[in-house]
Design an enzyme around this catalytic site. Structure first.
Site, PDB file in Angstrom:
ATOM      1  CB  CYS A 137      -0.940   0.021   1.267  1.00  0.00           C
ATOM      2  SG  CYS A 137      -2.033  -1.221   1.679  1.00  0.00           S
ATOM      3  CB  CYS A 153       1.899  10.580   4.241  1.00  0.00           C
ATOM      4  SG  CYS A 153       1.410   9.849   2.627  1.00  0.00           S
TER       5      CYS A 153
END
Ligand SMILES: Cc1ncc(COP(=O)(O)O)c(C=O)c1O
Lengths: 389, 211
Positions: free
Chosen positions: B43, B115
């Site tokens: 991912c 993130c």
């Protein structure tokens, strides 16, 4: 700054810059009959001839556009559009064959026409990123397939497609053939007397001319295109709008310089790229080449540094003054990594770890030495912080 | 380089270039009291956090990542926030939110928020691991996720996680979770929940433009 991102864009060639500066006072409209206009018209035609001379085709086969993307759009959006245009199919349905590794300016245009009674087959690539001509042949629907469009060389991994074989197949079935040669121009010799393509897209900013100027080559006698922009009679009525004269003069000069420099530059840049490739493989363990070992643009090197993420490599190199690009999702802001690297059939983490180095005319051997060293440092630092060993 | 167009604050840059509290020794050698692990390289990001606990406080935190600059910067910052002044209590640490980290970092570009959530997720995972190892399973907070799509059993918590991963519109959410693809009755409610989370997570960021 060590610039290793020439596939993204290039600086102006000093001769192109000079040419632009000299031209800046020539404001005439090439369509005007008076001297101010005629002078610029002459320069536009001189540029057209320089492009044609480089490609070994006729000047009236050269249409200036506002970008490589526009050239791609013009060809694809012509399919089935009006009765006299490219590949109008009386069956009502048209079919285009392309590949999964095309630039977004082709892929997204195909997505757009797919909603308009046009089928598209996206031919897959092998583990090296190459399309097989026989896969293209198998996709042909006789009488329905109206266009084959495959890129000459890929922007991300630099792989060169078997364009001659694909064009021979297109010819055999009498299907018009388009190639996006934006990345190939100036990096592989192209002779349009020998290579049988009907339409070809070119972009100025990849060959040391400015952004916002492109070329669409349209072979004489091949099926007509529908203009994307209608209006005046500029560019043989294929592309209306008062010409981007600065861009045209600049790209003309860029082609003149390519003609002088290309053969030597291909050799020089390939040597630098090979040095970089060998140096990285020698000093850094656990890395993988993405793309074809030999059928590849001389300046392109796409490598995955396993177990670390591409954007963090890119930004650390950036802070050391080295400019590269990556196929990781994080750099593009999307959630998916590079579709080109993914199309090679590798695990997604390989795409997330990929870095593209693309070399060009201002790179030197010292820069390559420094890059090998700095990349080594960055990779080993990031690997010490990686949970995957 | 003079930082032209650098999308990150100086604080992020500092933490990215000189990340704090990286695990330098082997895991065996470090002997963590709790280990947390989230994400996967497939991912595009993965985070591992190791904590040492003494008298209910996190006295040391080390981490490792396969992640981008934001993941590195925000986890480095998290590691300092947690261990500062003798260490946070486990109760305090488990409450740390991405917003708190982003605030200390001086903001993150909007497209990088997703993130930055790995660090606190991995930390909660590490704390829960510690509770498990020390027989205090009663302290592991139960997530109070509410089912919002009955047909496909999608919860509000699932939607929150998707938003943190970067999803901002209903179509993408639907593609990823299949929410509302069966009877479709929940669609309006899901859109509202989605918008609330987007508002919550992407409002605090600084946006300096895409490259
Ligand atoms: C293969 C390819 N095709 C098309 C384009 C688009 O060219 P332009 O930037 O001139 O629109 C690019 C460059 O971005 C490219 O690499």
């Amino acid at each position: 700054m060590i610039y290793l991102d020439y596939n993204a864009t290039t600086p102006l060639h000093p001769k192109v810059k000079e040419k632009i500066i000299d031209f800046l006072n020539d404001y005439g409209n090439p369509s005007s009959a008076h001297e101010t206009g005629r002078k610029v018209k002459f320069m536009v035609e001189d540029a057209r001839e320089s492009v044609a001379s480089f490609l070994n085709c006729r000047p009236d086969e050269i249409i200036f556009t506002a970008s490589g993307s526009e050239a791609n759009n013009t060809v694809i959006k012509s399919v089935g559009r009006c009765a006299n245009s490219l590949c109008y199919s009386s069956a009502g349905k048209s079919h285009i064959i392309s590949t999964v590794v095309e630039h977004p300016s082709v892929l997204n245009t195909l997505k757009c026409v797919e909603n308009q009674n046009i089928d598209v087959t996206y031919v897959k690539v092998d583990a090296f990123g190459r399309v097989s001509a026989s896969d293209v042949e198998k996709a042909i629907r006789p009488g329905v397939t109206s266009l084959i469009s495959t890129m000459y060389a890929n922007n991300e991994i630099g792989v060169i497609q078997p364009i001659e074989e694909i064009s021979a197949i297109a010819q055999k079935y009498d299907i018009p053939f388009h190639t996006d040669a934006v990345q190939a121009i100036g990096k592989v010799p192209i002779d349009l007397k020998k290579l049988n393509v009907d339409y070809m897209s070119i972009s100025g900013h990849k060959i040391y001319a400015p952004k916002g100027i492109g070329v669409l080559y349209k072979k004489k006698g091949t099926k007509a295109l529908c203009p994307l922009i209608n209006g005046g009679h500029q560019e043989f009525s294929f592309r209306a709008g008062t010409e981007n004269t600065i861009g045209i003069v600049a790209i003309g000069e860029a082609f003149k310089q390519l003609k002088i420099e290309m053969d030597e530059e291909i050799i020089r840049i390939k040597k630098l790229r090979d040095k970089l490739e060998a140096g990285l493989f020698k000093t850094i363990p656990n890395i993988k080449l993405n793309g074809h070992p030999t059928e590849r643009l001389p300046g392109t090197l796409n490598i995955s540094f396993k177990n670390i993420e591409g954007e963090s490599i890119l930004l650390r190199l950036d802070l050391f003054g080295i400019a590269v690009s990556t196929g990781s999702a994080c750099s593009s802001g999307s959630l998916e990594p590079s579709y080109v690297v993914s199309s090679l059939g590798v695990e997604p983490e390989i795409a997330h770890s990929s870095i593209r180095f693309s070399l060009g005319r201002e790179n030197t051997e010292e820069e390559i030495d420094q890059t090998i060293e700095k990349v080594g440092e960055v990779v080993s630092f990031l690997r010490t912080m990686s949970p995957i060993k | 380089m003079d930082g032209v167009g650098w999308n990150y604050s100086d604080v992020v840059k500092e933490h990215f270039m000189r990340p704090k509290n990286i695990l330098q020794v082997s895991e065996e050698e470090y002997k963590a009291d709790g280990v947390g692990f989230v994400g996967s390289p497939a991912c595009g990001d993965m985070m591992k956090i190791f904590i040492k606990v003494k008298e209910g406080r996190i006295i040391d935190l080390k981490w490792q990542t396969f992640g981008c600059a934001s993941a590195i910067g925000s986890t480095s910052m998290l590691s300092e926030m947690v261990t500062r002044d003798g260490g946070m209590t486990l109760e305090e640490a488990i409450e740390i939110t991405p917003e708190a980290i982003i605030k200390e970092l001086g903001g993150l570009p909007a497209n990088k928020i997703h993130c930055s959530v790995l660090g606190d997720k991995a930390l909660r995972d590490a704390i829960n691991d510690y509770y498990k190892k020390t027989g205090q399973t009663d302290k592991i907070p139960k997530t109070e996720a509410k089912i919002v799509c009955e047909c496909l059993e999608v919860t509000d918590e699932d939607i929150r996680m998707e938003v943190l991963e970067g999803v901002k519109d209903f179509d993408t959410l639907q593609k990823r979770t299949k929410v509302g693809t069966s009877c479709g009755k929940c669609a309006d409610n899901v859109k509202k929940i989605l918008n609330d989370f987007v508002e919550q997570y992407y409002k605090c960021s600084i946006y300096t433009g895409e490259k």
